[in-house]
Design an enzyme around this catalytic site. Structure first.
Site, short mmCIF file in Angstrom:
data_model
loop_
_atom_site.label_atom_id
_atom_site.label_comp_id
_atom_site.label_asym_id
_atom_site.label_seq_id
_atom_site.Cartn_x
_atom_site.Cartn_y
_atom_site.Cartn_z
N TRP A 200 53.45 82.45 21.13
CA TRP A 200 52.41 81.49 21.51
C TRP A 200 51.02 82.12 21.54
O TRP A 200 50.07 81.58 20.96
CB TRP A 200 52.74 80.90 22.88
CG TRP A 200 51.76 79.87 23.37
CD1 TRP A 200 51.75 78.54 23.10
CD2 TRP A 200 50.63 80.10 24.23
NE1 TRP A 200 50.70 77.92 23.73
CE2 TRP A 200 49.99 78.86 24.43
CE3 TRP A 200 50.09 81.24 24.84
CZ2 TRP A 200 48.84 78.73 25.21
CZ3 TRP A 200 48.95 81.10 25.62
CH2 TRP A 200 48.34 79.86 25.80
N ASP A 201 50.88 83.26 22.22
CA ASP A 201 49.54 83.84 22.34
C ASP A 201 49.04 84.40 21.02
O ASP A 201 47.84 84.35 20.73
CB ASP A 201 49.50 84.91 23.44
CG ASP A 201 50.65 85.87 23.37
OD1 ASP A 201 51.55 85.69 22.54
OD2 ASP A 201 50.66 86.82 24.18
#
Length: 622
Positions: A200-201
């Site tokens: 995600w990041d």
């Protein structure tokens, strides 16, 4: 059910909170209390006491973390606790907490406090000041101080190198758990970010750069707390697939227009046909084709048409075993459209079209849609491999294997035809390998369907203990269980098997009529046996999607073995292969166009939307 344990509103205008720090927590009962206290103390050192909040984004823990977080939230109004009854993944937990946060500066870092907390002010102020939209700590910049053992450092360097290479990122470290976002950047990017877990990041950072946001990377002092390990399933299968997925979405898909896709398919087909001229003079084939009997060609097409309703019935029986009861007429149309897509687009893109149609029109999930396709393919391969095997037994009984041995050793030549022994062996190896894999696959699936042990989780669990393994195992299990539903049921296996046999018998009969249309006059028994073998090997050889519709591969295999096993000239054999394939492709195209009109489906739109919907489906399931 997901629920906040505090009763305050998630709207932020009247709270006075400027900075929201989110701590993603999963089974952190030993460290979470200390982490929250250190975070609050550090924030108090450079911010007013009422200008920040700390949110514990507790992600489906099964230890005492929820109890501890709830108690701390009751004791300090600046601490909030959000609980999830089930795992959302790190990215999912962060998104949910950021949505509920009050601040305009959104921060998160790992709860093990591996990054030295004296960097927190620097991280926060880069966003709070308005100088940057996104900020991230880095363990790989020259000024950093990071104690990383080889087993953690080397995989991290490889991963970051792949992200920079494929996703054109300018950053050195994408996974450092020490990041901050402006609310504007988060709100803008969150709907585009599809991963809900460890990637995600990274995806946020990559998409932020692509969107033109100002991204700051600065060195941090970092020391690992506790031990870790390279996780094969998560790091290679999970992260690697996400890198490729994002690369496709950002760098490839925007350039794939309808014209580009169709042009690529046509070029591949032209290239395949051009390669055939290395083996034979086209004029010789055209001379044979000029003597074709049109009435028999039309009869061959009519016979081949009869196999399509059977395809719809077979697909209906497969889906019925998976719990979906659909009409054979609708499914026949869906198959026509998908097979037309396979003729027009390379790499069997039409298969995704069928999964898209049954998903969009009948609500059949993508994993089941692709599993039903896989079942169909397995039975096709099993049937034609079986037919080829029966003919081989007959050849062995009549001494015909010597002809196959000869063609494998010397190749095929005659007139202007010259197919080398190496090329013949390549075709034979591919066909044999595909047949063996099909038979072994059916046997393995059928045996596993009768076993009580969970082989999938046992196998995947050997390589990973991370929670991501649950997602991977769930997808694989759903796919295999769908296959087992048919392979493990004798009645269903028999029905689908008989349908497959009928379909491929019709296919061979159509090819035999084409041979008669070219004036071939040989013993009918020999013709039937040889045709079954040539058609079977040709279809096994074209399984690899090297060209749309397998153009070229089928023709070579059909030509080689028909010329080797029957008193037919190589030019006549190739003409029969070309005409047989052309007749069947023409029927497919006509049926595809009619089905698209009746079902109101655009092929190119379906290809594009199938990729988009499939990506969203799997992203949501994670």
């Amino acid at each position: 059910m997901d629920r906040p344990t505090d009763r305050r509103s998630a709207t932020s205008s009247s709270t006075g909170v400027e900075v929201s720090v989110v701590l993603p927590a999963y089974n952190e009962e030993r460290t979470i209390e200390n982490t929250v206290h250190v975070t609050v103390e550090t924030l108090e050192s450079f911010l007013p006491s009422d200008a920040f909040e700390v949110i514990v984004a507790e992600d489906g823990c099964d230890d005492r973390t929820p109890e501890i977080a709830t108690r701390m939230a009751d004791e300090d109004t600046r601490i909030r606790h959000y609980h999830s009854d089930e795992r959302l993944g790190r990215g999912g937990a962060l998104e949910r907490a950021f949505d509920a946060a009050h601040g305009e500066t959104l921060v998160y870092f790992d709860t093990d406090l591996a990054t030295d907390m004296h960097h927190l002010e620097e991280l926060v102020e880069r966003i709070r000041s308005g100088e940057y939209d996104v900020a991230t700590g880095s363990r790989w910049m020259p000024e950093h101080v990071a104690k990383r053992p080889v087993k953690r450092g080397f995989p991290s360097q490889v991963y970051n190198g792949l992200v920079r290479f494929f996703l054109r990122s300018d950053l050195r470290d994408h996974q450092c758990g020490f990041k901050a976002f402006s609310r504007t950047a988060f709100v803008t990017l969150r709907d585009d970010v599809e991963d809900n877990h460890w990637f995600w990041d990274t995806e946020m950072l990559v998409r932020a750069q692509r969107a033109g946001f100002r991204v700051a990377e600065f060195p941090v002092d970092w020391e690992p707390k506790g031990d870790t390990k390279v996780d094969l399933v998560r790091d290679i299968l999970g992260m690697g697939s996400q890198i490729l997925r994002t690369w496709w979405q950002l760098s490839v898909r925007p350039h794939i227009t309808q014209r580009v896709t169709i042009a690529a398919g046509l070029l591949l087909t032209i290239a395949a046909v051009a390669l055939m001229t290395l083996y034979i003079d086209p004029s010789e084939v055209l001379a044979v084709l000029s003597e074709t009997n049109p009435a028999l060609v039309a009869l061959a097409a009519g016979i081949y048409v009869l196999s399509w309703p059977l395809r719809g019935v077979r697909y209906r029986d497969i889906l019925r075993e998976l719990g979906y009861d659909e009409k054979a007429s609708f499914l026949t149309g869906a198959i026509f459209i998908s097979q037309t897509g396979n003729l027009v687009f390379p790499a069997r893109a039409g298969d995704a079209v069928r999964a898209y149609i049954v998903k969009a029109r009948r609500g059949i999930p993508y994993p089941s849609g692709f599993a039903s396709l896989a079942i169909e393919r397995v039975f096709d391969l099993l049937t034609i491999a079986g037919l080829a095997g029966v003919v081989l037994v007959g050849l062995a009984a009549t001494g015909g294997l010597q002809d196959i041995a000869t063609v494998l050793a010397t190749g095929v030549s005659g007139g202007s035809v010259n197919v080398s022994a190496d090329d013949v062996r390549t075709v034979a190896y591919v066909a044999t390998g595909v047949g063996i894999v099909a038979i072994a696959g059916v046997i393995g699936i059928a045996l596993s369907a009768r076993a009580d042990r969970n082989f999938v989780r046992e196998f995947v669990g050997r390589f990973s203990s991370d929670s991501y393994v649950e997602y991977v195992a769930d997808i694989i299990e759903q796919f295999i269980s769908d296959l087992q539903a048919v392979a493990g049921n004798r009645t269903a296996f028999g029905l689908v098997g008989m349908s497959s046999l009928a379909i491929w018998t019709i296919d061979v009969v159509s090819a035999i009529v084409v041979l008669y249309a070219l004036g071939v006059d040989i013993d009918p028994v020999v013709l039937v046996g040889v045709s079954f073998f040539a058609v079977s090997v040709g279809n096994l050889a074209k399984v690899l999607p090297l060209s749309p519709g397998g153009v070229g591969l089928y023709e070579i295999a059909f030509t080689v073995f028909l010329a080797a096993l029957a008193p037919v000239t190589p030019a006549t054999a190739l003409a029969a292969a070309v005409l047989d394939h052309a007749v069947k492709n023409a029927v497919t195209l006509v049926g595809g166009v009619v089905s698209m009109l009746s079902l109101n489906v655009s092929l190119t739109t379906a290809v594009e939307e199938s990729a988009d919907v499939r990506d969203r489906e799997f992203a949501e399931s994670e």
